[in-house]
Every structure is written in structure tokens, then in C-alpha cells.
Design a protein around this motif. Structure first.
Motif, PDB file in Angstrom:
ATOM      1  N   THR A 249       0.824  -1.208   0.000  1.00 62.63           N
ATOM      2  CA  THR A 249       0.000   0.000   0.000  1.00 62.63           C
ATOM      3  C   THR A 249       0.863   1.265   0.000  1.00 62.63           C
ATOM      4  OG1 THR A 249      -0.164  -0.175   2.421  1.00 62.63           O
ATOM      5  CG2 THR A 249      -1.982  -1.072   1.130  1.00 62.63           C
ATOM      6  N   GLN A 250       2.146   1.092  -0.320  1.00 65.43           N
ATOM      7  CA  GLN A 250       3.109   2.198  -0.461  1.00 65.43           C
ATOM      8  C   GLN A 250       3.335   2.975   0.829  1.00 65.43           C
ATOM      9  OE1 GLN A 250       2.090   4.558  -3.919  1.00 65.43           O
ATOM     10  NE2 GLN A 250       2.066   2.796  -5.278  1.00 65.43           N
ATOM     11  N   LYS A 251       3.146   2.300   1.960  1.00 69.65           N
ATOM     12  CA  LYS A 251       3.469   2.905   3.250  1.00 69.65           C
ATOM     13  C   LYS A 251       4.913   2.485   3.582  1.00 69.65           C
ATOM     14  CE  LYS A 251      -1.336   2.712   4.949  1.00 69.65           C
ATOM     15  NZ  LYS A 251      -1.980   2.248   3.716  1.00 69.65           N
ATOM     16  N   TYR A 252       5.844   3.084   2.859  1.00 74.39           N
ATOM     17  CA  TYR A 252       7.221   2.588   2.875  1.00 74.39           C
ATOM     18  C   TYR A 252       7.937   2.769   4.216  1.00 74.39           C
ATOM     19  CZ  TYR A 252       6.495   2.293  -2.134  1.00 74.39           C
ATOM     20  OH  TYR A 252       5.998   1.992  -3.379  1.00 74.39           O
ATOM     21  N   SER A 253       7.678   3.849   4.907  1.00 73.01           N
ATOM     22  CA  SER A 253       8.314   4.061   6.202  1.00 73.01           C
ATOM     23  C   SER A 253       7.862   2.996   7.199  1.00 73.01           C
ATOM     24  CB  SER A 253       7.972   5.459   6.730  1.00 73.01           C
ATOM     25  OG  SER A 253       8.595   5.686   7.977  1.00 73.01           O
ATOM     26  N   GLU A 254       6.570   2.731   7.206  1.00 68.93           N
ATOM     27  CA  GLU A 254       6.002   1.715   8.087  1.00 68.93           C
ATOM     28  C   GLU A 254       6.514   0.321   7.707  1.00 68.93           C
ATOM     29  OE1 GLU A 254       1.534   0.064   8.993  1.00 68.93           O
ATOM     30  OE2 GLU A 254       1.795   2.232   8.749  1.00 68.93           O
ATOM     31  N   ALA A 255       6.562   0.054   6.406  1.00 73.51           N
ATOM     32  CA  ALA A 255       7.050  -1.248   5.928  1.00 73.51           C
ATOM     33  C   ALA A 255       8.499  -1.463   6.355  1.00 73.51           C
ATOM     34  CB  ALA A 255       6.936  -1.318   4.413  1.00 73.51           C
ATOM     35  N   LEU A 256       9.312  -0.439   6.203  1.00 74.10           N
ATOM     36  CA  LEU A 256      10.725  -0.547   6.556  1.00 74.10           C
ATOM     37  C   LEU A 256      10.894  -0.840   8.043  1.00 74.10           C
ATOM     38  CD1 LEU A 256      13.623  -0.371   5.550  1.00 74.10           C
ATOM     39  CD2 LEU A 256      13.529   2.115   5.900  1.00 74.10           C
ATOM     40  N   ALA A 257      10.092  -0.192   8.869  1.00 72.14           N
ATOM     41  CA  ALA A 257      10.162  -0.419  10.309  1.00 72.14           C
ATOM     42  C   ALA A 257       9.810  -1.864  10.656  1.00 72.14           C
ATOM     43  CB  ALA A 257       9.236   0.548  11.042  1.00 72.14           C
ATOM     44  N   GLU A 258       8.787  -2.396   9.997  1.00 67.41           N
ATOM     45  CA  GLU A 258       8.371  -3.781  10.269  1.00 67.41           C
ATOM     46  C   GLU A 258       9.423  -4.780   9.775  1.00 67.41           C
ATOM     47  OE1 GLU A 258       6.068  -4.422  12.202  1.00 67.41           O
ATOM     48  OE2 GLU A 258       4.975  -2.526  12.208  1.00 67.41           O
ATOM     49  N   PHE A 259       9.994  -4.521   8.595  1.00 66.17           N
ATOM     50  CA  PHE A 259      11.030  -5.411   8.069  1.00 66.17           C
ATOM     51  C   PHE A 259      12.265  -5.407   8.978  1.00 66.17           C
ATOM     52  CE2 PHE A 259       9.179  -4.617   3.614  1.00 66.17           C
ATOM     53  CZ  PHE A 259       8.399  -5.766   3.687  1.00 66.17           C
ATOM     54  N   ARG A 260      12.614  -4.241   9.478  1.00 67.11           N
ATOM     55  CA  ARG A 260      13.766  -4.157  10.384  1.00 67.11           C
ATOM     56  C   ARG A 260      13.501  -4.930  11.669  1.00 67.11           C
ATOM     57  NH1 ARG A 260      14.994   2.328   9.583  1.00 67.11           N
ATOM     58  NH2 ARG A 260      16.492   2.119   7.860  1.00 67.11           N
ATOM     59  N   ALA A 261      12.276  -4.830  12.156  1.00 73.37           N
ATOM     60  CA  ALA A 261      11.914  -5.561  13.375  1.00 73.37           C
ATOM     61  C   ALA A 261      12.001  -7.061  13.135  1.00 73.37           C
ATOM     62  CB  ALA A 261      10.508  -5.169  13.820  1.00 73.37           C
ATOM     63  N   ALA A 262      11.475  -7.522  12.007  1.00 74.58           N
ATOM     64  CA  ALA A 262      11.518  -8.949  11.687  1.00 74.58           C
ATOM     65  C   ALA A 262      12.954  -9.427  11.550  1.00 74.58           C
ATOM     66  CB  ALA A 262      10.750  -9.216  10.389  1.00 74.58           C
TER      67      ALA A 262
END
Length: 254
Positions: free
Chosen positions: A77-90
Motif C-alpha cells: 500500500t506504499q506505506k514505505y516508512s512503516e514497511a521498513l520499520a516492520e522489516f527491520r523488526a523482523a
């Protein structure tokens, strides 16, 4: 959000199910069902997939698979900042480098192509499998294009994987990206050849290589249900009706 009763959670990947075993049984089932919905909707209805991912995240934020699913839903959904935070957490939870390319692409989405390029040169890339390395190459080439470096993007995509005649899941996308970069650089004939090669490898229709080829060949597609055509048909019909009415009127006069 409602979940269809036929979705049991058993459809989830076995590795993810294993991760969810750390949760109480009822909670694990709820999380699994929401993750199934994410997987089912992410391609066609990403906004809905995102909503289900947020529910799963509220229920089990300490599960790496949940953070990863939330990341991909945000990415879709192009929420890239949020996506990056979740990927970093994973990644912190698992220690895996598997998400490195999509993390770099998030940097592109945030308007930071130079960071994506820096990530392409990090040691983590060498730990990726072949598919991951190809994905990283695609991201790096995209970053070059973002920066207006078309020739560098073309060189970035030139690789043994591109030259190989073997067909892998990533082959069509790699050839397509190369063709698109060539076309952007004005190398139309070469681009046409590589779009054709992309189409040859694209067994599941993951690219629009056929449409791009048609465009280069000057083929125009006409919508059979075009509104303007309907209007023309209606006008013709009205004209015929008018002529018929006039003919009837003349006949009656005679």
C-alpha cells in the motif's frame, strides 16, 4: 474485520504455524486466520490485506512472521516508512538477511535511492540466495534510474543471470527490467529483443512484456466496448429511424 468461516488458519505456511505455537492456542488460531487473509488479499485488495495485518500485529507483535506480513502489507500500500520499520523488526528477531532487497526498495520508495545503492554494496548481499541477489540487482538498477543514471542502470543489470538461457522465477522480471532500461536510454531495437526474451520466460504473466512489444511494433488495441463506438451506433440507429419516419410520412402524403 470479519473472516469467512471457511478460513481456518490451517492454510498458513508450516514454518509460520511453527512460530505461532509460542502463543496460546486460541490466540494462535486468530493470528493465523488474519495472516491467511493477508496472503489472500495482498495482490488484488492490498488495503484490506493491510487492515488484517494490523489486527495480527496487535495480537502478536513479538512474532517475526507477523512483523514480516505487516511489512509486506504496508509495502503493498506504499506505506514505505512503516514497511521498513516492520522489516527491520523482523530482521532483528530472526537475524535473516532475506528481507534486505525489499528493505532497500523501501528506501527507494522514501525517495532515498542513494541509501538503496549503499545497501546493495553491503556484506549482507553476499549472504542472499541467488533469487535474493537478483532482486537486489533489480533494486540497485531502479535506484540508478531514480538518480537519472540510465547507463549505470543498464550495466547494473548486465550479469550472468541475465545472459543465462535457463528459466528461473526471476528471469522474466530481470529481462523485462533490462529491456525497459534500454528503451528509456533510446536503444529501441535492443529493447524490443529483450522484451521478446522476457515474454518467452514469462509463463505466468507476471509482466506486461506482450503489451510493450505490441507498442513497439505499432499495434493499437481498440476497446470493443468503447463508449464512442456505442454513441456512433446509437446515432446511426437514430438516423435510420428518422429516415424511416420520413419515408412513411411521404408515403402517406402520396
Amino acid at each position: 474485520m470479519p473472516i469467512p468461516p471457511e478460513v481456518t488458519g490451517e492454510e498458513i505456511d508450516p514454518d509460520v504455524r511453527q512460530e505461532l505455537m509460542s502463543l496460546p492456542k486460541g490466540l494462535a488460531e486468530d493470528v493465523a486466520r488474519n495472516l491467511v487473509m493477508v496472503a489472500q488479499l495482498i495482490d488484488d485488495e492490498p488495503e484490506k490485506a493491510y487492515e488484517y495485518s494490523r489486527i495480527a500485529l496487535r495480537l502478536a507483535s513479538r512474532v517475526a512472521a507477523v512483523r514480516e506480513a505487516a511489512g509486506f502489507a504496508a509495502y503493498a500500500t506504499q506505506k514505505y516508512s512503516e514497511a521498513l520499520a516492520e522489516f527491520r523488526a523482523a530482521r532483528r528477531m530472526t537475524g535473516s538477511v532475506e528481507l534486505w532487497p525489499v528493505m532497500a526498495d523501501c528506501e527507494r520508495g522514501l525517495g532515498r535511492p542513494e541509501r538503496a545503492l549503499a545497501m546493495a554494496g553491503e556484506p549482507e548481499v553476499q549472504k542472499l540466495d541467488k533469487a535474493g541477489q537478483v532482486e537486489m540487482r533489480l533494486v540497485a538498477a531502479g535506484a540508478r534510474r531514480d538518480m537519472g543514471q540510465l547507463d549505470a542502470a543498464i550495466v547494473t543489470l548486465q550479469s550472468p543471470e541475465l545472459a543465462s538461457s535457463a528459466n528461473h522465477p526471476w528471469t522474466a522480471r530481470l529481462r523485462y527490467a533490462y529491456a525497459d532500461a534500454l528503451l528509456a536510454a533510446g536503444r529501441e531495437q535492443e529493447a524490443r529483443e529483450w522484451f521478446a526474451k522476457a515474454l518467452e520466460a514469462d509463463k505466468d504473466g507476471s509482466t506486461d512484456a506482450s503489451d510493450r512489444l505490441a507498442e513497439l511494433d505499432g499495434v493499437e488495441f481498440v476497446d470493443a466496448f468503447d463508449d464512442s463506438d456505442d454513441e456512433d451506433v446509437q446515432e446511426d440507429a437514430q438516423g435510420e429511424e428518422t429516415e424511416g419516419a420520413e419515408g412513411t410520412e411521404d408515403d402517406s402524403k402520396s
